[in-house]
Design an enzyme around this catalytic site. Structure first.
Site, short mmCIF file in Angstrom:
data_model
loop_
_atom_site.label_atom_id
_atom_site.label_comp_id
_atom_site.label_asym_id
_atom_site.label_seq_id
_atom_site.Cartn_x
_atom_site.Cartn_y
_atom_site.Cartn_z
CG ASP A 31 -40.99 103.74 -55.17
OD1 ASP A 31 -40.33 104.79 -54.94
OD2 ASP A 31 -40.46 102.62 -55.33
CG LEU A 81 -39.91 97.34 -68.10
CD1 LEU A 81 -39.90 96.32 -66.96
CD2 LEU A 81 -40.15 96.61 -69.43
CE LYS A 111 -40.72 97.11 -62.79
NZ LYS A 111 -40.04 97.81 -61.71
NE ARG A 132 -33.15 103.33 -66.29
CZ ARG A 132 -34.35 103.19 -65.76
NH1 ARG A 132 -35.11 102.19 -66.15
NH2 ARG A 132 -34.82 104.00 -64.85
P1 NAD Z 1 -39.50 100.65 -63.34
O1 NAD Z 1 -38.70 100.36 -62.12
O2 NAD Z 1 -40.94 100.82 -63.16
O3 NAD Z 1 -39.25 99.48 -64.43
C1 NAD Z 1 -38.17 99.40 -65.33
C2 NAD Z 1 -36.99 98.68 -64.75
O4 NAD Z 1 -37.37 97.42 -64.23
C3 NAD Z 1 -35.95 98.31 -65.79
O5 NAD Z 1 -35.13 99.39 -66.09
C4 NAD Z 1 -35.21 97.19 -65.08
O6 NAD Z 1 -34.10 97.72 -64.42
C5 NAD Z 1 -36.19 96.68 -64.05
N1 NAD Z 1 -36.46 95.23 -64.10
C6 NAD Z 1 -36.49 94.42 -63.00
N2 NAD Z 1 -36.75 93.16 -63.34
C7 NAD Z 1 -36.87 93.13 -64.69
C8 NAD Z 1 -37.12 92.10 -65.63
N3 NAD Z 1 -37.32 90.83 -65.26
N4 NAD Z 1 -37.17 92.43 -66.94
C9 NAD Z 1 -37.00 93.71 -67.34
N5 NAD Z 1 -36.74 94.74 -66.50
C10 NAD Z 1 -36.68 94.46 -65.19
O7 NAD Z 1 -39.01 101.86 -64.12
P2 NAD Z 1 -37.95 102.91 -63.73
O8 NAD Z 1 -37.95 103.88 -64.87
O9 NAD Z 1 -36.67 102.28 -63.33
O10 NAD Z 1 -38.53 103.58 -62.43
C11 NAD Z 1 -39.80 104.11 -62.36
C12 NAD Z 1 -40.31 103.84 -60.98
O11 NAD Z 1 -39.35 104.28 -60.02
C13 NAD Z 1 -41.57 104.60 -60.69
O12 NAD Z 1 -42.69 103.87 -61.07
C14 NAD Z 1 -41.48 104.81 -59.19
O13 NAD Z 1 -42.09 103.71 -58.53
C15 NAD Z 1 -40.00 104.82 -58.92
N6 NAD Z 1 -39.56 106.21 -58.70
C16 NAD Z 1 -39.74 106.70 -57.45
C17 NAD Z 1 -39.38 108.02 -57.18
C18 NAD Z 1 -39.57 108.54 -55.78
O14 NAD Z 1 -39.27 109.72 -55.56
N7 NAD Z 1 -40.02 107.74 -54.85
C19 NAD Z 1 -38.85 108.85 -58.19
C20 NAD Z 1 -38.68 108.30 -59.46
C21 NAD Z 1 -39.05 106.98 -59.71
#
Ligand code: NAD
Length: 321
Positions: A31, A81, A111, A132
């Site tokens: 990540d 977020l 989170k 989602r």
């Molecule tokens: P995110 O995980 O950074 O944050 C948004 C999500 O946080 C929300 O959709 C919700 O599900 C969650 N969440 C958990 N607790 C919460 C709370 N108390 N209040 C509100 N929301 C809460 O965003 P994302 O779009 O889901 O994912 C992006 C992240 O995923 C990237 O920053 C990366 O770290 C990871 N990612 C990794 C790869 C990979 O190949 N390794 C690829 C894509 C994304």
């Protein structure tokens, strides 16, 4: 390489990683590395807005859904977020909020490092559970979610409500699952998030029941009947949903940072993985005033903990087994 080619390469690379992560539950990079490349692209785009591509990952949430699952169109969009990786970035967020809102009160929550979940209750009965997906269209995983023990099939009140939260695999269950897989000669899951995502895509719902997923709900997506986020959390709990109790109020940066420090020091003692702290404007009317970008609410920010050294090598594996 020209800036245009660099933007094209990064966009294509990140879209491929997002597909592996969200759609196939099979990430091939850490990540932290994804976040680094994402930031590189976001910086290039902000310096060259005329070169932003229509398929840029900075302008959309998640990825497309798997064709094997029935699609579900969300009545209310699910957002991602905005990330912060330093105190300065949270300070910048606070400054932006204060331009619109006088003396904001923030609520800071954990989170949870799981999988976004949307639950639709009609007349108090669980009708649909969906992932989602891209924020507009997700996968219908109702039968799978019904096998999560802490998700109530009936709420304590016969109301119509759409709630959002996170499904996750407690660490204890994750360790047990990987131990069993090892004994059966199957590849281990890289982390609890990955295992939770793979589990919710199991067509055999008995497997879901056996793995012991759990949930934390944190949002009322249908028009809220409460005035603050804190009241929403109390209300969700009253309805029979599971809500995380570790949260605090903050009115300034010192208080926000103190909570982040406190959580960062005790996170290893939690029974589940978290990857940061979410800071939200507590008042829902003020949230409405601040609104959304195409991808994020402007009333929240997610502080992400610095990456820990990878414990498990990311493997290319068929998670459906
Ligand atoms: P995110 O995980 O950074 O944050 C948004 C999500 O946080 C929300 O959709 C919700 O599900 C969650 N969440 C958990 N607790 C919460 C709370 N108390 N209040 C509100 N929301 C809460 O965003 P994302 O779009 O889901 O994912 C992006 C992240 O995923 C990237 O920053 C990366 O770290 C990871 N990612 C990794 C790869 C990979 O190949 N390794 C690829 C894509 C994304």
């Amino acid at each position: 390489m020209s800036i245009e080619s660099k933007i094209k390469t990064l966009t294509e690379q990140l879209n491929q990683y997002a597909r592996e992560y969200y759609t196939l539950d099979n990430p091939t990079i850490e990540d932290a590395e994804y976040d680094r490349l994402y930031r590189e692209l976001a910086t290039l785009e902000s310096e060259n807005p005329n070169l932003i591509r229509a398929d840029s990952p900075t302008h959309r949430t998640g990825d497309v859904v798997l064709s094997g699952f029935e699609k579900y169109t969300h009545d209310y969009q699910l957002y991602s977020l905005q990330d912060a990786f330093s105190r300065e970035e949270i300070e910048a967020f606070d400054v932006r909020v204060r331009k619109e809102i006088d003396n904001p009160e923030y609520i800071c929550e954990l989170k949870i490092d799981g999988l976004s979940l949307s639950l639709v209750y009609e007349n108090g009965v669980l009708k649909t559970a969906a992932t989602r997906g891209d924020g507009t269209i997700g996968e219908n995983i109702t039968e799978q979610v019904k096998r999560i023990k802490d998700v109530p099939l009936y709420l304590t009140e016969p109301i119509d409500i759409v709630v959002r939260g996170e499904a996750y695999l407690p660490r204890k269950n994750f360790q047990k699952l990987n131990q069993e897989r090892e004994e059966d000669g199957l590849p281990s899951f890289a982390n609890p998030r990955n295992a939770a995502a793979g589990t919710l895509r199991q067509l055999d719902t008995k497997v879901v029941a056996k793995r012991g997923l759990a949930t934390f709900l944190y949002q009322e997506a249908s028009p809220a009947t409460n005035d603050t986020q804190e009241e929403v959390l109390i209300y969700l709990e009253k309805l029979g949903l599971v809500v995380n109790h570790r949260r605090t109020f903050a009115t300034n940066m010192t208080e926000i940072w103190a909570f982040i420090q406190e959580i960062s020091e005790m996170r290893d003692d939690l029974a589940y993985d978290i990857d940061g702290v979410v800071i939200k404007v507590n008042n829902l009317t003020q949230q409405d005033e601040l609104g959304f970008t195409v991808k994020f609410p402007k009333w929240a920010i997610a502080y992400k903990f610095p990456a820990e050294l990878a414990e498990t090598e990311i493997l290319s594996v068929d998670w459906t087994v």
